[in-house]
Write a protein that holds these residues in place. Structure first.
Motif, PDB file in Angstrom:
ATOM      1  N   CYS A  31      51.643  47.016  35.077  1.00  0.00           N
ATOM      2  CA  CYS A  31      52.308  48.287  35.401  1.00  0.00           C
ATOM      3  C   CYS A  31      53.334  48.102  36.510  1.00  0.00           C
ATOM      4  CB  CYS A  31      51.280  49.348  35.780  1.00  0.00           C
ATOM      5  SG  CYS A  31      50.538  49.110  37.411  1.00  0.00           S
ATOM      6  N   GLY A  32      53.129  47.073  37.344  1.00  0.00           N
ATOM      7  CA  GLY A  32      54.079  46.815  38.435  1.00  0.00           C
ATOM      8  C   GLY A  32      53.854  47.697  39.651  1.00  0.00           C
ATOM      9  N   LYS A  33      52.877  48.620  39.591  1.00  0.00           N
ATOM     10  CA  LYS A  33      52.740  49.613  40.664  1.00  0.00           C
ATOM     11  C   LYS A  33      51.392  49.592  41.375  1.00  0.00           C
ATOM     12  CE  LYS A  33      55.871  52.685  38.272  1.00  0.00           C
ATOM     13  NZ  LYS A  33      55.959  53.739  37.284  1.00  0.00           N
ATOM     14  N   CYS A  34      50.364  49.048  40.724  1.00  0.00           N
ATOM     15  CA  CYS A  34      49.019  49.138  41.312  1.00  0.00           C
ATOM     16  C   CYS A  34      48.826  48.102  42.416  1.00  0.00           C
ATOM     17  CB  CYS A  34      47.959  48.974  40.228  1.00  0.00           C
ATOM     18  SG  CYS A  34      47.836  47.294  39.581  1.00  0.00           S
ATOM     19  N   CYS A  73      49.186  44.447  41.178  1.00  0.00           N
ATOM     20  CA  CYS A  73      50.573  44.075  40.886  1.00  0.00           C
ATOM     21  C   CYS A  73      51.368  43.844  42.166  1.00  0.00           C
ATOM     22  CB  CYS A  73      51.248  45.156  40.059  1.00  0.00           C
ATOM     23  SG  CYS A  73      50.741  45.141  38.335  1.00  0.00           S
ATOM     24  N   CYS A  98      46.220  43.404  36.613  1.00  0.00           N
ATOM     25  CA  CYS A  98      46.725  44.767  36.799  1.00  0.00           C
ATOM     26  C   CYS A  98      45.677  45.777  36.334  1.00  0.00           C
ATOM     27  CB  CYS A  98      48.010  44.930  35.968  1.00  0.00           C
ATOM     28  SG  CYS A  98      48.522  46.625  35.724  1.00  0.00           S
ATOM     29  N   GLN A  99      45.601  46.886  37.049  1.00  0.00           N
ATOM     30  CA  GLN A  99      44.606  47.910  36.700  1.00  0.00           C
ATOM     31  C   GLN A  99      44.964  48.661  35.421  1.00  0.00           C
ATOM     32  OE1 GLN A  99      43.453  50.465  39.988  1.00  0.00           O
ATOM     33  NE2 GLN A  99      43.834  48.821  41.456  1.00  0.00           N
ATOM     34  N   HIS A 100      46.223  48.550  35.000  1.00  0.00           N
ATOM     35  CA  HIS A 100      46.656  49.289  33.800  1.00  0.00           C
ATOM     36  C   HIS A 100      47.220  48.346  32.750  1.00  0.00           C
ATOM     37  CE1 HIS A 100      47.181  51.885  37.437  1.00  0.00           C
ATOM     38  NE2 HIS A 100      46.269  52.557  36.742  1.00  0.00           N
TER      39      HIS A 100
HETATM   40 ZN    ZN Z   1      49.378  47.027  37.895  1.00  0.00          ZN
END
Ligand code: ZN
Ligand code: NAD
Length: 349
Positions: A100-103, A106, A114-116
């Motif tokens: 996701c690039g955001k968690c 990441c 990644c969590q997503h």
């Molecule tokens: Zn992530």
């Protein structure tokens, strides 16, 4: 290049055994960061076999109809309006884990967990098709000198590289349990990395022979030989410095940990069908063993290592890739995978 409207694809059409060859729409509707890749070669992963056989894991994770496959190489033929990492004409392969690039993971250098996470060919359409649509973040630019077929197996090769290089192996005695396609790739990496002795345990005779050809110094059939005793006698009674567990078999894990020298290291890639019971006190704690759980590849540390090893001609994948088939003969590939009479199998498009 003109992109057609329809393409060939191997899909999981519905619940149950098998895979179907179909013609379907080329996914031309690209998001701003999407890339369309013309697939040159796609290799068959154990996960594809699970989906083909429709085992318990597949039943729980796959929502048919869906295009199968996720290990590939190909050429960029179209890009979304904001794509900046690749351009049309680039020779690419792809990481399978779409982060996701955001968690938290990441943002702290652990995109591979990644969590997503979305996985190509599992959570969305895959690479057993003339064209695949992927977000630019997972694409990896290949050196043009790398053969298409070799470039297509970098994802499982990355599993091996990630597992092996969690710590150094140079000059060390290494035990590999399980010489399936990834274990075989691991033997090639260990050979190049300068391990002192490579001991391989494998129950399948075809793969034991292949392991030897690729560079294993000692191959053991754990159904007939005492693995722990062989490892001890091959290492001056000390035991292996490193365990690379690639079988997903409980017995192999237990014997592997027992055969490790105190203060040794174990990296576990194999996935177990059910809970595993080990004597933590004797096998890990009082022996001061370091155990690493390995999933996927380090993004993108592993890819840089592989890219450079391949580009500079260090790795030789010609023995590990035992079969190539034309795309439409995919059934032959799945059959060989099921029988275990193969190393890595690649489909040519
Ligand atoms: Zn992530
Ligand atoms: P595979 O199942 O084809 O290979 C496993 C090999 O282990 C087979 O050749 C089998 O004969 C051998 N084996 C079984 N029992 C054994 C025993 N007791 N002793 C020695 N060998 C034994 O799988 P693969 O594609 O090569 O992948 C290796 C493992 O890694 C599998 O368990 C797979 O599920 C797992 N995997 C994990 C990840 C991850 O990210 N963690 C990714 C890919 C694959």
């Amino acid at each position: 290049m003109e992109i057609p409207d329809k393409m060939r694809a191997i899909i999981k059409e519905k619940a149950g055994r098998g895979a179907k060859f179909v013609m379907k729409e080329v996914p031309k509707d690209l998001g701003s960061h999407d890339v369309l890749v013309k697939v040159y070669a796609a290799s068959i992963c154990g996960t594809d076999l699970h989906i083909y056989l429709w085992n318990k894991w597949a039943q729980e994770h796959i929502k048919p109809p869906q295009t199968m496959g996720h290990e590939f190489s190909g050429k960029v033929v179209a890009v979304g309006k904001d794509v900046s990492m690749v351009k049309i004409g680039d020779f690419v392969s792809s990481e399978t884990h779409i982060p996701c690039g955001k968690c938290k993971q990441c943002r702290t250098g652990n995109m591979h967990v990644c969590q997503h996470l979305q996985i190509l060919g599992v959570d969305r359409d895959g690479a057993f098709a003339d064209y695949i649509r992927v977000p630019e973040i997972v694409l990896w630019k290949n050196d043009p000198s790398i053969p298409h077929i070799w470039a297509s197996v970098q994802e499982p090769l990355g599993n091996a590289v990630h597992t092996i290089f969690t710590e150094d192996v140079t000059g060390k005695n290494v035990l590999v349990t399980g010489a399936g396609p990834i274990g075989l790739l691991a033997i090639e990496v260990l050979r190049v990395a300068g391990s002192a002795k490579i001991i391989v345990s494998e129950i399948n005779s075809y793969r034991r022979n292949l392991a030897k050809e690729i560079g294993a110094d000692v191959v053991v059939d754990p159904s007939n030989e005492d693995l722990v005793r062989v490892v001890k006698s091959e290492t001056n009674g000390d035991g292996a410095d490193v365990l690379i567990e690639m079988s997903g078999n409980e017995r192999a894990l237990i014997d592997g940990l027992t055969a490790l020298t105190p203060a040794g290291r174990a990296s576990l890639l194999g996935v177990y069908n059910s809970d595993v019971s080990i004597n933590l006190n004797d096998m890990v704690i009082f022996k001061a063993i370091r155990i690493y759980g390995i999933t996927g590849r380090k993004m993108f540390d592993t890819w840089y290592k592989i890219g450079d090893l391949l580009k500079n001609g260090r790795l030789d994948l010609s023995k590990v890739i035992t079969h190539t088939f034309d795309f439409e003969n995919y059934e032959n590939g799945f059959q060989l995978m099921e029988e275990g009479k193969c190393g890595k199998i690649v489909l040519k498009l």
